[in-house]
Scaffold this active site. Structure first.
Site, short mmCIF file in Angstrom:
data_model
loop_
_atom_site.label_atom_id
_atom_site.label_comp_id
_atom_site.label_asym_id
_atom_site.label_seq_id
_atom_site.Cartn_x
_atom_site.Cartn_y
_atom_site.Cartn_z
N HIS A 71 0.89 -1.06 -0.07
CA HIS A 71 -0.06 0.21 0.09
C HIS A 71 0.83 1.16 -0.05
O HIS A 71 0.83 2.40 0.76
CB HIS A 71 -0.95 -0.04 1.18
N TYR A 339 3.72 -4.93 9.66
CA TYR A 339 3.61 -3.62 9.36
C TYR A 339 4.87 -2.92 10.45
O TYR A 339 5.10 -1.81 9.91
CB TYR A 339 2.28 -3.13 10.28
C1 HEM Z 1 -0.51 -11.46 6.48
C2 HEM Z 1 -1.37 -10.66 6.05
C3 HEM Z 1 -0.86 -9.13 5.64
C4 HEM Z 1 0.55 -8.66 5.58
C5 HEM Z 1 1.59 -9.16 5.68
C6 HEM Z 1 0.09 -7.30 5.27
C7 HEM Z 1 1.57 -6.35 5.19
C8 HEM Z 1 1.25 -4.97 4.94
C9 HEM Z 1 2.41 -4.08 4.87
C10 HEM Z 1 3.91 -4.33 5.14
C11 HEM Z 1 1.72 -2.74 4.91
C12 HEM Z 1 2.53 -1.33 5.08
C13 HEM Z 1 2.62 -0.88 6.65
C14 HEM Z 1 3.35 0.26 6.96
O1 HEM Z 1 4.41 0.47 6.48
O2 HEM Z 1 2.73 1.16 7.59
C15 HEM Z 1 0.49 -3.10 4.65
C16 HEM Z 1 -0.50 -1.90 4.70
C17 HEM Z 1 -1.85 -2.11 4.52
N1 HEM Z 1 -2.51 -3.32 4.59
FE1 HEM Z 1 -1.93 -4.87 4.91
N2 HEM Z 1 -1.09 -6.75 5.08
C18 HEM Z 1 -1.71 -8.27 5.55
C19 HEM Z 1 -3.05 -8.23 5.46
C20 HEM Z 1 -4.22 -7.25 5.23
C21 HEM Z 1 -5.36 -7.38 5.38
C22 HEM Z 1 -6.25 -8.82 5.79
C23 HEM Z 1 -6.21 -6.04 5.04
C24 HEM Z 1 -7.39 -5.61 4.96
C25 HEM Z 1 -8.20 -6.03 5.89
C26 HEM Z 1 -4.96 -5.08 4.69
C27 HEM Z 1 -4.87 -3.89 4.34
C28 HEM Z 1 -3.93 -3.04 4.40
C29 HEM Z 1 -4.14 -1.51 4.15
C30 HEM Z 1 -5.31 -0.88 3.84
C31 HEM Z 1 -2.79 -1.06 4.28
C32 HEM Z 1 -2.30 0.24 3.96
C33 HEM Z 1 -2.54 1.16 5.50
C34 HEM Z 1 -1.92 2.28 5.50
O3 HEM Z 1 -2.22 3.46 4.84
O4 HEM Z 1 -0.94 2.55 6.18
N3 HEM Z 1 -3.77 -5.94 5.02
N4 HEM Z 1 -0.13 -4.40 4.88
#
Ligand code: HEM
Length: 365
Positions: A71, A339
């Site tokens: 993202h 995260y």
């Molecule tokens: C094991 C499962 C998951 C992994 C490894 C993962 C990994 C990541 C990572 C690395 C980031 C960036 C975090 C940062 O630097 O702040 C991220 C952001 C995000 N993820 Fe995931 N994610 C997973 C599951 C999910 C799920 C289930 C959802 C939705 C329900 C989701 C929605 C999002 C969203 C909306 C962002 C952006 C948030 C922001 O604007 O900072 N993710 N994810």
């Protein structure tokens, strides 16, 4: 493809070719799905770890200093939540008492490329941080698909590599995705559900789903499984198959809209019944489960990502107020851990300006 996969291929070939087509759209391929081995919430030593998972994003999307590893493309936002008090029926959390609470948010597109071109099929994200008067916070990161693509962290880890764009064709290798889907029927089923949902035209009229189940505790101590989503008050408009010109057309439209009028979403809490899965984000709960409209999220301002705004927030899904707790969904621990690792890396790296720029869009009007 392994011999086993070849043997499995013919029976599911038709369905799989549809799924590969969906995956090739890019957004689905890029959505977060995870693959960790957990024991009691801890990563198993020697197996998948937060650094390895974070490396995988860099391997698939490239390393982009200062940006989120997933993202990566985004826009900061702010507003408030007006709680109508109805959520207090199922949770003692302060956020569900009647009142108004400040909200910081971030709209995003899935995938780790910070200047990726907007596309209708790419999964859209919304992170929200509610600040509560007793010093607590509630953070949630939601997406505009009705189920998640994997039910274990291991699945995501494996799948983002299987869906990596082949530099020769500019598309994921269909054989790799087919082999992955043959091993992961839950992902194939989730893709079918997602494929049936019409895409909306923009961020403003997208429904954002929390997807993971949580446990709500009411003031009498009763515990219920709950999933949440925010449903736009803005009317649904289907995505135009021929999107407007412009690399950032989704974000640009959002910036122009918020400059004219605040946007509103209803916060809907859906209560699970015994037997509804709480550990499988690919599995929808049966329709017509009892839901509570807990109030209205208003976004009245958006900002170019920069120091001090939502750029510097980690929307860790395990930062929860008293009255909301994690479920047994294995994705939650993985999300929290990865995260944090992504945040650690990006916050110590030099920063480039973000692709989406509010002033530039408003100056062009
Ligand atoms: C094991 C499962 C998951 C992994 C490894 C993962 C990994 C990541 C990572 C690395 C980031 C960036 C975090 C940062 O630097 O702040 C991220 C952001 C995000 N993820 Fe995931 N994610 C997973 C599951 C999910 C799920 C289930 C959802 C939705 C329900 C989701 C929605 C999002 C969203 C909306 C962002 C952006 C948030 C922001 O604007 O900072 N993710 N994810």
């Amino acid at each position: 493809m392994s011999d086993d996969s070849k043997r499995n291929a013919p029976s599911a070939l038709g369905r799989r070719s549809v799924l590969i087509g969906l995956a090739a759209l890019g957004g689905i391929a890029a959505v977060d799905v995870g693959g960790f081995l957990y024991a009691g919430g801890w990563l198993t030593p020697g197996r998948l770890t937060p650094p390895r998972f974070t490396d995988r994003f860099e391997q698939v999307f490239g390393k982009h200093d200062g940006f989120r590893r997933n993202h990566a493309k985004g826009l900061s936002a702010s507003g408030y939540f007006t709680s109508n008090g109805a959520g207090a029926e199922i949770s003692k959390a302060v956020v569900f008492r009647p009142g108004q609470f400040p909200v910081e948010g971030r709209f995003s597109l899935s995938g780790g490329v910070p200047d990726v071109a907007d596309a209708n099929a790419t999964v859209r994200g919304l992170g929200l941080l509610f600040t509560l008067p007793n010093g607590e916070q509630w953070r949630t990161a939601m997406v505009n698909i009705p189920v998640f693509l994997d039910n274990t962290p291991e699945g995501f880890f494996e799948r983002i590599l299987a869906s990596k764009t082949d530099p020769d064709t500019g598309r994921p290798d269909p054989e790799k995705m087919a082999a992955f889907l043959a091993r992961h029927p839950e992902t194939a089923a989730a893709m079918e559900i997602i494929g049936q949902q019409p895409r909306s035209s923009g961020f403003d009229n997208s429904t954002f789903h929390g997807l993971n189940a949580f446990r709500f505790t009411d003031s009498a101590g009763a515990i219920r499984p709950v999933r949440w989503m925010v449903v736009p008050e803005q009317p649904f408009v289907p995505a135009d198959p021929v999107p407007p010109p412009g690399r950032d057309y989704l974000f640009d439209a959002l910036i122009r809209t918020v400059a004219n009028t605040p946007l509103h979403w209803r916060l809907i809490l859906t209560i699970g019944q015994p037997g509804d899965p709480t550990n499988d984000a690919t599995a929808p709960w049966p329709p017509h489960r009892h839901s509570i409209d807990a109030g209205r999220v208003t976004i009245d301002s958006v900002q170019t990502e920069e120091q001090g705004n939502a750029r510097d927030i980690n929307f860790d899904p395990l930062i929860l107020p008293d009255g909301i707790a994690r479920s047994d969904d294995p994705l939650l621990s993985a999300r929290s851990a990865v995260y944090a690792r992504s945040f650690l890396r990006r916050s110590s790296e030099p920063k480039q300006p973000s692709e989406v720029n509010v002033e530039r869009v408003l100056d062009e009007r």
